[in-house]
Design a protein around this motif. Structure first.
Motif, PDB file in Angstrom:
ATOM      1  N   HIS A  27       0.838  -1.205   0.000  1.00 37.08           N
ATOM      2  CA  HIS A  27       0.000   0.000   0.000  1.00 37.08           C
ATOM      3  C   HIS A  27       0.878   1.263   0.000  1.00 37.08           C
ATOM      4  CE1 HIS A  27      -3.359   2.626   0.796  1.00 37.08           C
ATOM      5  NE2 HIS A  27      -2.704   3.137   1.830  1.00 37.08           N
ATOM      6  N   ARG A  30       2.373   1.732  -3.407  1.00 40.38           N
ATOM      7  CA  ARG A  30       1.346   2.245  -4.322  1.00 40.38           C
ATOM      8  C   ARG A  30       1.163   3.745  -4.133  1.00 40.38           C
ATOM      9  NH1 ARG A  30      -4.111  -0.514  -3.588  1.00 40.38           N
ATOM     10  NH2 ARG A  30      -3.597  -1.849  -5.328  1.00 40.38           N
ATOM     11  N   GLN A  31       1.115   4.208  -2.895  1.00 37.51           N
ATOM     12  CA  GLN A  31       0.931   5.638  -2.623  1.00 37.51           C
ATOM     13  C   GLN A  31       2.113   6.461  -3.135  1.00 37.51           C
ATOM     14  OE1 GLN A  31      -2.392   5.126  -2.114  1.00 37.51           O
ATOM     15  NE2 GLN A  31      -2.085   7.119  -1.225  1.00 37.51           N
ATOM     16  N   CYS A  33       4.110   5.696  -5.549  1.00 42.95           N
ATOM     17  CA  CYS A  33       4.073   5.678  -7.014  1.00 42.95           C
ATOM     18  C   CYS A  33       2.989   6.607  -7.557  1.00 42.95           C
ATOM     19  CB  CYS A  33       3.865   4.251  -7.521  1.00 42.95           C
ATOM     20  SG  CYS A  33       5.322   3.224  -7.279  1.00 42.95           S
ATOM     21  N   ARG A  34       1.857   6.658  -6.887  1.00 43.11           N
ATOM     22  CA  ARG A  34       0.794   7.573  -7.333  1.00 43.11           C
ATOM     23  C   ARG A  34       1.255   9.030  -7.233  1.00 43.11           C
ATOM     24  NH1 ARG A  34      -4.099   5.839  -8.724  1.00 43.11           N
ATOM     25  NH2 ARG A  34      -4.661   3.705  -8.219  1.00 43.11           N
ATOM     26  N   PHE A  75       8.422  -1.578  -6.901  1.00 40.39           N
ATOM     27  CA  PHE A  75       7.741  -2.843  -6.612  1.00 40.39           C
ATOM     28  C   PHE A  75       8.673  -4.053  -6.752  1.00 40.39           C
ATOM     29  CE2 PHE A  75       4.075  -0.151  -7.440  1.00 40.39           C
ATOM     30  CZ  PHE A  75       3.229  -0.532  -6.417  1.00 40.39           C
ATOM     31  N   ASN A 155      -1.019   5.221 -13.752  1.00 35.83           N
ATOM     32  CA  ASN A 155      -1.842   4.531 -12.752  1.00 35.83           C
ATOM     33  C   ASN A 155      -2.177   3.106 -13.178  1.00 35.83           C
ATOM     34  OD1 ASN A 155      -1.802   6.644 -10.923  1.00 35.83           O
ATOM     35  ND2 ASN A 155      -3.711   7.519 -11.668  1.00 35.83           N
ATOM     36  N   ILE A 158       0.830   1.080 -12.326  1.00 38.22           N
ATOM     37  CA  ILE A 158       0.904   0.840 -10.879  1.00 38.22           C
ATOM     38  C   ILE A 158       0.002  -0.327 -10.497  1.00 38.22           C
ATOM     39  CG2 ILE A 158       0.291   1.758  -8.600  1.00 38.22           C
ATOM     40  CD1 ILE A 158       1.129   4.540  -9.685  1.00 38.22           C
ATOM     41  N   GLU A 159      -1.220  -0.328 -10.999  1.00 32.01           N
ATOM     42  CA  GLU A 159      -2.160  -1.399 -10.648  1.00 32.01           C
ATOM     43  C   GLU A 159      -1.681  -2.756 -11.170  1.00 32.01           C
ATOM     44  OE1 GLU A 159      -4.400  -0.972  -8.313  1.00 32.01           O
ATOM     45  OE2 GLU A 159      -3.646   1.077  -8.315  1.00 32.01           O
ATOM     46  N   CYS A 161       1.477  -3.622 -11.477  1.00 34.50           N
ATOM     47  CA  CYS A 161       2.553  -4.000 -10.560  1.00 34.50           C
ATOM     48  C   CYS A 161       1.993  -4.496  -9.231  1.00 34.50           C
ATOM     49  CB  CYS A 161       3.496  -2.820 -10.317  1.00 34.50           C
ATOM     50  SG  CYS A 161       4.586  -2.442 -11.689  1.00 34.50           S
ATOM     51  N   VAL A 162       0.942  -3.859  -8.748  1.00 31.64           N
ATOM     52  CA  VAL A 162       0.316  -4.276  -7.488  1.00 31.64           C
ATOM     53  C   VAL A 162      -0.225  -5.698  -7.624  1.00 31.64           C
ATOM     54  CG1 VAL A 162      -1.671  -3.872  -5.960  1.00 31.64           C
ATOM     55  CG2 VAL A 162      -0.198  -1.970  -6.626  1.00 31.64           C
TER      56      VAL A 162
END
Length: 176
Positions: A27, A30-31, A33-34, A75, A155, A158-159, A161-162
């Motif tokens: 998490h 992710r933040q 990276c955003r 990541f 974005n 990012i998703e 990679c998550v």
């Protein structure tokens, strides 16, 4: 170039980061990276507002390739980082990446690949260039389109990679 101006090290030298080890770490990554995406989308929007055709594409390619590399590094998904994983986890990582159909996770980012990604959002590029022909208001519209297109690509990556990192967390739990 932009990295040197801000005094930070480029991601290419940060091959030691591993896949986030917990949901909280995931998490947090992710933040971060955003925030990176938002800052670089603003730079892209500024370049889109310039009245010179073609400059924005060159800047977008540079910004986007560095952004993708930085997100991958955050990541633990650069090719160098994946190669350092245990053999079973390495195979599982590549299988997950292929299964998700991601084109940028775990890959070396090239100029040609960035052009391909940018041309996928071709309608936005054409409308951005057309809007630029109208003085002032057109440049603002062009900047807004550039910002939203850049942010959407960032974005989405990012998703992806998550999702890969979540699968890797599950695989690590099974291995241990």
């Amino acid at each position: 170039m932009f990295d040197r101006l801000r005094g930070r090290k480029p991601a290419r030298t940060e091959a030691g980061i591993l896949i986030p080890a917990s949901e909280h770490a995931l998490h947090t990554a992710r933040q971060r990276c955003r925030q990176m995406v938002a800052k670089r989308a603003l730079l892209s929007a500024g370049a889109s507002a310039l009245p010179i055709m073609g400059v924005d594409i060159a800047i977008d390619i540079h910004l986007l390739s560095r952004l993708i590399e930085d997100i991958n590094a955050e990541f633990g998904m650069t090719p160098q980082q994946i190669e350092k994983l245990q053999p079973k986890l390495k195979v599982a990582t590549y299988s997950t990446i292929v299964g998700l159909g991601s084109t940028l996770v775990g890959r070396m980012v090239t100029r040609e690949l960035m052009l391909k990604i940018l041309t996928r959002s071709g309608v936005k590029l054409v409308s951005k260039n057309a809007a630029r022909l109208v003085p002032i208001a057109g440049q603002m519209v062009s900047a807004a389109i550039g910002f939203s297109a850049f942010r959407a690509i960032g974005n989405r990556h990012i998703e992806a990679c998550v999702k890969v990192a979540e699968e890797m967390l599950k695989m690590q739990a099974e291995i241990e």
